[in-house]
Design an enzyme around this catalytic site. Structure first.
Site, PDB file in Angstrom:
ATOM      1  CG  ASP B  56      25.697 -35.452 -24.514  1.00 19.64           C
ATOM      2  OD1 ASP B  56      26.173 -34.690 -24.726  1.00 19.64           O
ATOM      3  OD2 ASP B  56      26.362 -36.625 -24.670  1.00 19.64           O
ATOM      4  CG  HIS B  97      28.872 -36.445 -27.298  1.00 19.15           C
ATOM      5  ND1 HIS B  97      27.655 -35.461 -26.907  1.00 19.15           N
ATOM      6  CD2 HIS B  97      29.477 -35.647 -28.234  1.00 19.15           C
ATOM      7  CE1 HIS B  97      28.291 -34.268 -27.580  1.00 19.15           C
ATOM      8  NE2 HIS B  97      29.154 -34.837 -27.792  1.00 19.15           N
ATOM      9  CB  SER B 271      30.627 -31.945 -28.958  1.00 26.20           C
ATOM     10  OG  SER B 271      29.334 -31.920 -30.028  1.00 26.20           O
TER      11      SER B 271
END
Lengths: 86, 808
Positions: B56, B97, B271
């Site tokens: 990520d 994230h 996610s």
């Protein structure tokens, strides 16, 4: 219209003969050899500092002659991929 | 529902009570912990010795909830080409994230920080690769990092879901996948977990995402707390299983670690789901470290089940597996996973059987279904390719078409299982067609491969097209993956999954296929002079005509009134709510799109241009203070704590609460005098001793000087240096150093208060006059200079003023 690609000044090249051979070839055409790509044997990451970092076109120049080098089995100019977080 | 368990585990992590998807500690009874994670922990599996990494935008390795489990060897920064995957910090916190994903997997338990990861003793790393140009090389490098050390790679990203992109791993990334499968984990195969398609934007279909359509990735989708389809979820035949995730504003959320050592419940969508399953697989690997990448997929197929997940297309395939395009084989079951894994015997080697259709171009005519079939024996004549029991099925197509988005593609297996490989995509007006694009389905898992496979292509133009330009199916290839012998040799492994016994069929739906439901006909009763059939919505009092507005009463709901005309409907349209008792659709309050009642404070969603206030259930044009209007969910969402006003995102603060001040777009605690808030260290640090307020530790970052210091050119100095004089400053409590006149070295005020001039200038009545002399001052214009008082104007001073003035 299809989305327009953004070409970088990085290339993936498949060359047999090991790192030395790759280094030699890189130097010959003005690239930097940034090493093998992960565990992919014979695949190397080349960078060319004299080529524009981001371009809407795959620029041509002396660096393009590497495509025709017999020792190069495969070469791919790196394109920026659009990746979104889920 | 789970009954309270005597040896219930309790952690002191502040958000533990919010983790409804793991336990039921709040005794509210609204418990949704069918993922059975607690039960797996109670068996002693917590992910020990398993290594997981997050591909990520980085991972905050010094986050109090991650530091203890952080593994340097499972980390790398491909963007920065170094070993530190710490995210790049900026005022928008865009690189949050990866840290949020990591917390779900392996946040440390019982350390009074934030949450508990599903595999809270697993080792967690991060590969920073999204924070820069993502290219085939970048992806291949990321997927190929330490394959013998890292067990599980989790990724919650993919191609653009703009509804017109068809993209996937490039040639290098594909090779990295294959290499990882063949050689990773010392030959057992790396495990890649991927967030399945996410319709953050409408009109997409996740079969155009090459990562989730790969047989090497475990594609995971999401369901809401109530088992509903989240608004963002795309249907997909390659989805293997699902977990809980975010949903509507009234659904409870998932909590996890956040950038800047914080906690958040703002992590949403699929996610969330990929790392959750990475955590569950870590538990299974702890139970049995020798299971292969295919064993893991078999385990997920065997143990995942529908429970209360609502999907219109649940069906039982010919091998007895319940499967849907939304949730694959259903909600993951951590407890069943570890139990099965413990006694698992590896499945037989994978065989691949490939069949290509005849090379005869077939035209795809609008609004007609093109069927193309391939009959196969499952390559029975090639033992090393022979597939009897199916796993993945891939269809590679070569289609030319003027508008790709008009296509729908289905695959029907010999046993009759229908997989939707592609749905229409309204935004996809590409004329590139599909050039050897590979669709994948898992819906035939466990079925027999032998027989006739049918590819069904439907072209339904969504806008005007040249009727003479037809689509063409050039060829398609069927690739069957599976085993030649039964994957679970019954004679040495019971393999009857406990989960089957857990299955709670959703009422009334399970055994009937949806289309069968439609075929049921209502009772036929005699009605007065009109004796034709009534509309299916008519109730037992019959009708006086065939339409729904001829009913004398309704089965479900009546809509409208006598004046405007009344009709029967099976559900109430937007703007109405269903009064079940009265069986009537009642209008919602003005501005409400959906509601639970007629009152102004019973809205559940709002009309265009209005936003829902969750607490009051009202629709407003402007969100109240401390909230921001979320354009996607159309509701007022709370700003981040400490934020008084925010813009488009909870983290983009524009004003702070009492005691906080803005640093970029973040609210940080107001620090005492002489200190400033250090964003990276997240604490108040001392200003330079010359500053009373500052924005940083350096001398040049002063805003206000300390006592006995004066501001001079953005620095605070004990006394004004040469060329400056102390003077008042409007709006500032203290004096500042002002510059003396030009060419004046020292002065005690502005204007004619110079006390010393620079070289080449002479001090004359308090100003500095250039030493130039002109020899004809008298004759030429001294009088003029003086009479016009030019010497008082800076511009003219060089005109012989010195001479003129000297001469009086």
């Amino acid at each position: 219209l299809p989305s327009r690609n953004i070409y970088t000044n990085h290339w993936a090249v498949r060359i047999s003969g090991g790192r030395e051979e790759a280094d030699k070839l890189a130097t010959k055409y003005g690239y930097n050899n940034l090493g093998q790509i992960g565990s992919l044997e014979d695949h190397y990451h080349f960078h060319h500092s004299k080529v524009v970092r981001r371009s809407a076109f795959s620029l041509r120049g002396s660096h393009s002659f590497i495509n025709m080098d017999p020792k190069v089995h495969w070469i791919q100019q790196q394109v920026v991929k659009s990746r979104v977080k889920r | 529902y789970i009954r309270t368990d005597q040896n219930f585990i309790y952690f002191n992590d502040p958000k533990w009570s919010n983790m409804w998807y793991i336990h039921c500690s709040d005794r509210s009874g609204r418990c949704r912990s069918e993922m059975n994670i607690l039960a797996a922990w109670q068996r002693g599996y917590t992910g020990k010795n398993v290594v997981v990494t997050i591909l990520d935008d980085g991972i905050e390795r010094n986050h109090p909830d991650l530091a203890q489990n952080y593994d340097q060897l499972a980390s790398y920064d491909v963007n920065g080409n170094d070993h530190d995957p710490t995210p790049r910090y900026d005022s928008s916190n865009e690189n949050k994230h990866g840290t949020r994903c990591a917390g779900e997997v392996a946040a440390v338990a019982n350390n009074s920080h934030c949450i508990v990861g599903i595999a809270y003793n697993a080792r967690i790393g991060g590969i920073r690769m999204l924070d820069g140009d993502v290219t085939d090389v970048v992806e291949a490098k990321s997927l190929g990092i330490r394959p013998d050390y890292i067990d599980i790679y989790s990724a919650s990203w993919g191609p653009d879901d703009d509804g017109k992109t068809v993209d996937g791993p490039g040639p290098l990334a594909k090779q990295a996948f294959e290499l990882g499968i063949k050689k990773g984990r010392k030959g057992l195969g790396s495990i890649f977990v991927w967030a399945s398609g996410n319709g953050g934007r409408q009109g997409d279909h996740c079969s155009c995402d090459g990562y989730t359509n790969s047989i090497y990735t475990i594609s995971i989708s999401s369901t809401t707390e109530n088992g509903n389809k989240p608004w963002y979820l795309e249907v997909c035949s390659s989805t293997l299983a699902a977990t809980y995730s975010s949903g509507e504003f009234y659904d409870r959320k998932i909590v996890t670690t956040d950038l800047r050592q914080r906690c958040t419940d703002g992590h949403t969508g699929t996610s969330v789901s990929a790392p959750m399953v990475a955590g569950v697989i870590a538990l299974a690997l702890e139970a049995n470290p020798l299971i292969t990448w295919r064993d893991v997929q078999h385990l997920l197929v065997k143990t995942s089940r529908p429970v209360h997940l609502k999907a219109s297309d649940w069906k039982t395939n010919a091998a007895g597996h319940r499967v849907s395009h939304l949730y694959g084989f259903g909600l993951v079951d951590a407890d069943a996973m570890v139990v099965e894994a413990k006694k698992w015997r590896s499945v037989p080697p994978q065989h691949v059987c490939t069949r290509t259709s005849e090379r005869r171009t077939k035209y795809i005519r609008p609004d007609q279904i093109l069927n193309s079939t391939i009959a196969t024996s499952g390559c029975a004549d090639h033992p090393d390719q022979h597939v009897v029991y199916l796993e993945h099925v891939v269809v590679r197509v070569l289609i030319v078409h003027p508008r790709r988005g008009d296509l729908q593609i289905n695959l029907i297996s010999p046993a009759g299982t229908r997989s939707q490989l592609l749905a229409k995509r309204l935004f996809d007006n590409s004329n590139e067609g599909f050039r050897n694009w590979e669709f994948m389905t898992v819906h035939c898992w466990g079925e027999k491969a032998e027989g006739q496979w049918t590819l069904e292509i439907l072209d339904s133009p969504s806008q005007l097209r040249n009727p003479e330009v037809l689509g063409k199916l050039k060829e398609w290839t069927l690739i069957l993956y599976g085993t030649s012998e039964h994957p679970y040799n019954s004679h040495y492994s019971p393999h009857h999954s406990r989960s089957r016994m857990l299955e709670i069929p959703s009422p009334g739906q399970e055994r009937k296929e949806p289309d069968l439901l439609l075929q049921e006909t209502p009772d036929e009763e005699e009605v007065d002079e009109y004796n034709g059939p009534c509309h299916t919505e008519c109730g037992d009092q019959g009708c006086d005509g065939p339409e729904a507005d001829h009913c004398l009463n309704c089965i479900h709901f009546s809509l409208g009134n006598i004046k405007s005309g009344r009709t029967c409907v099976s559900y109430c349209p937007l703007g109405y709510h269903e009064d079940v008792e009265a069986r009537r659709c009642r209008r919602c309050y003005r501005g409400c799109e959906k509601c639970a009642g007629r009152a102004h404070n019973q809205c559940t969603s709002c009309r265009r241009g209005l936003y829902l206030c969750a607490e009051e259930h009202t629709c407003v044009e402007m969100c109240p203070l401390g909230y921001f209007p979320d354009e996607i969910q159309k509701q007022c969402l709370p700003c981040h704590e400490n934020c008084m006003m925010c813009l488009r995102d909870a983290d983009r603060c524009t004003a702070c609460n009492e005691g906080y001040s803005l640093a970029g777009m973040t609210c940080v605690p107001e620090c005492a005098n002489g200190t400033f808030f250090h964003l990276e260290e997240m604490k108040c640090s001392a200003c330079h001793l010359s500053c009373s307020t500052c924005t940083g530790p350096g001398m040049e970052e002063c805003i206000q000087c300390a006592k006995d210091f004066l501001l001079q050119e953005w620095r605070c100095v004990p006394a004004c240096t040469e060329g400056y004089y102390p003077g008042e400053a409007v709006g500032l409590p203290q004096q500042i150093c002002r510059k003396c006149e030009e060419n004046c070295l020292t002065c005690h005020g502005a204007g004619r208060n110079c006390t010393k001039c620079r070289d080449g200038y002479s001090l004359i009545s308090g100003t500095c006059i250039i030493n130039a002399t002109c020899n004809n001052a008298d004759e030429v214009f001294c009088e003029m200079v003086k009479s016009n008082r030019l010497c008082e104007k800076k511009l003219f001073r060089q005109f012989c003023c010195r001479t003129c003035l000297m001469t009086g």
